[in-house]
Design an enzyme around this catalytic site. Structure first.
Site, mmCIF file in Angstrom:
data_model
loop_
_atom_site.group_PDB
_atom_site.id
_atom_site.type_symbol
_atom_site.label_atom_id
_atom_site.label_comp_id
_atom_site.label_asym_id
_atom_site.label_seq_id
_atom_site.Cartn_x
_atom_site.Cartn_y
_atom_site.Cartn_z
ATOM 1 N N LYS A 124 10.644 -57.378 129.533
ATOM 2 C CA LYS A 124 9.632 -56.332 129.349
ATOM 3 C C LYS A 124 8.925 -56.608 128.032
ATOM 4 O O LYS A 124 9.493 -57.252 127.143
ATOM 5 C CB LYS A 124 10.292 -54.953 129.277
ATOM 6 C CG LYS A 124 9.368 -53.819 129.602
ATOM 7 C CD LYS A 124 9.249 -53.650 131.107
ATOM 8 C CE LYS A 124 8.215 -52.650 131.522
ATOM 9 N NZ LYS A 124 8.318 -52.353 132.959
ATOM 10 N N ASP A 164 2.273 -52.168 133.340
ATOM 11 C CA ASP A 164 3.144 -50.986 133.261
ATOM 12 C C ASP A 164 2.237 -49.881 132.709
ATOM 13 O O ASP A 164 1.002 -49.980 132.818
ATOM 14 C CB ASP A 164 4.364 -51.259 132.357
ATOM 15 C CG ASP A 164 5.452 -50.181 132.498
ATOM 16 O OD1 ASP A 164 6.206 -50.231 133.481
ATOM 17 O OD2 ASP A 164 5.551 -49.296 131.629
#
Ligand code: NDP
Ligand code: 2IT
Length: 445
Positions: A124, A164
């Site tokens: 991430k 995201d």
């Protein structure tokens, strides 16, 4: 395996990283039994190696705003685990971004990606950059500066970022453009790309569609479906939009969406042109949901509150972490909720999950429910490798099958003696076993 001992060591090493510690604890509590049944995991130090990221890159992102002022943000990429495939996971641009949040998201991504059955490891990244109110040019300059550092550690076979919160098609475009310029390569290094330059059909809808496919499988275990059900959704971003669209297709009625400013209650249902309007709201770059009620005056805006006080059959939290607490869960149960399926990552607090599970409500965690997003990213990677493009019906059908399979796997590992399915345990154990066994095969690294 001693969960408390591992946790107290981690708390000492990483004090104050609340979200990361929360995510690790949940997984460890779920996998305690299978670890005890598989002593080879302990002797290979699987847990100790799994809970720490392989590496973290932190960098500064200087950029010039429209007034000529120089701004500096922080950029990160957390490469957590690549035992089963290249690092894979989104980028989040939001002022709240810090290492704890990115480590929690990267950790969750390991198990989520494993559940999809596709070869993807967990990662991430992101920045504390706030896209709210920025011009297109400011967003472009920021993305270009961000990629000037990130490109050094990513690649189509190494690490493949995606979107995201705060990172959608526009940002992926600017990031991809800069990567292409720096490497002289047109390659599948990011997913969520535009359809004209290597993207996959259905990727924009995939997380929300997948979440509803998964929730539908949960309902089926009780002989139910979405028809005529009242559905509360939170958020109004990419995931919420896809979920609202699919709930409508399956005959459900969505009565809420939410933003950081409060939630909208629309008793007539959010469908048709109203869903189209969600896209406009998002692209306004303001991140407030209230204007919905100017456009559709039958709807009410409830300032500063979350939608979980509304009576509904199904709740789909699709905004952000820890947005559904204990009291919210108690309200949902009191109002007769049947199913809570997490479209966002870790939207329910541990206390909320306990309330829902004790009341034997169908409850499933984000890493299973929202895995359709990254699964379709995996399908985009496959299409990029093959240099071809599948029709939307084909991608959608594969996505649907993947969600059905994930659900089956959760039931397999999560069914309790009384028949209640603990989807949290099911998802964690199913996701973990594949990664742990791969790590065993690959040696101590
Ligand atoms: P978007 O940026 O498209 O939408 C998120 C929106 O929700 C933002 O506008 C944000 O506003 C708003 N929001 C933030 N906090 C709250 C809150 N407390 N209540 C209501 N709204 C809030 O992001 P996505 O839809 O992509 O992501 C939503 C969730 O889904 C995240 O948890 C993400 O990690 C997860 N997810 C996303 C996937 C994807 O493919 N995009 C895949 C799997 C999971 P503001 O900025 O003002 O706070
Ligand atoms: O949380 C997630 O799974 C995502 N934001 C999507 C990641 C991806 O690589 O598509």
């Amino acid at each position: 395996m001693e969960v408390e001992k591992i946790m107290s060591n981690l708390e000492k090493k990483h004090p104050g990283e609340v979200e990361y510690l929360q995510a690790v604890r949940e997984v460890l509590e779920s996998i305690e039994d299978v670890c005890n049944e598989n002593p080879q995991f302990e002797s290979a130090g699987i847990i100790d190696r799994l809970v720490e990221p392989d590496r973290i890159l932190t960098f500064k992102v200087p950029w010039v705003d429209d007034n000529g002022k120089v701004n500096v943000n922080l950029g990160y990429r957390v490469q957590f685990n690549n035992a089963i495939g290249p690092y894979k996971g989104g980028l989040r641009f939001h002022p709240s971004v810090n290492l704890s949040i990115l480590k929690f998201l990267g950790f969750e991504q390991i198990f989520k990606n494993s559940l999809t059955s596709l070869p993807m490891g967990g990662a991430k990244g992101g920045s504390d950059f706030d896209p709210k109110g920025k011009s297109n040019n400011e967003i472009m300059r920021f993305c270009q500066s961000f990629m000037l550092e990130l490109w050094k550690i990513i690649g189509p076979e190494t690490d493949v970022p995606a979107g995201d919160i705060g990172v959608g098609g526009r940002e992926i475009g600017f990031l991809y453009g800069m990567y292409k310029k720096l490497t002289h390569e047109h390659t599948g290094v990011l997913t969520g790309k535009g359809i004209n330059w290597g993207g996959s059909l259905i990727r924009p809808e995939a997380t929300g569609f997948g979440a509803v496919y998964f929730a539908n499988e949960m309902l089926k275990t009780k002989g139910l479906d979405f028809k005529g059900k009242v559905v509360a959704v939170s958020g109004f971003g990419n995931v919420a939009w896809g979920a609202v669209t699919k709930v409508n297709e399956l005959g459900g009625k969505v009565v809420t969406i939410s933003g950081p400013d409060g939630y909208v209650y629309d008793p007539d249902g959010i469908s048709g042109e109203k869903i189209q309007y969600l896209l406009e709201l998002r692209s306004s770059n303001q991140d407030i949901v209230k204007p919905y009620t100017y456009e559709f005056p039958n709807a009410q805006f409830i300032q500063g509150k979350r939608p979980w006080e509304v009576k509904c059959d199904i709740a789909l939290p699709c905004a952000t972490q820890n947005e559904l607490g204990k009291e919210d869960a108690e309200n949902l149960v009191k109002n007769g909720v049947i199913c809570v399926a997490e479209g966002a990552n870790m939207p329910s607090t541990p206390e909320a999950i306990e309330v829902l599970q004790e009341a034997k409500i169908l409850f499933a965690p984000g890493k299973a429910v929202n895995a359709g997003g990254v699964a379709t990213s995996g399908l985009e990677m496959s299409q990029n490798s093959m240099k071809l493009s599948w029709a939307s019906a084909e991608v959608d059908q594969r996505l649907h099958q993947i969600m059905v399979n994930i659900h089956e796997n959760c039931v397999k590992y999560g069914k309790q003696p009384d028949g209640y399915v603990n989807y949290v345990k099911g998802a964690n154990v199913a996701g973990f076993m594949k990664v742990a066994n791969a790590m065993l095969d690959l040696g101590v690294l």
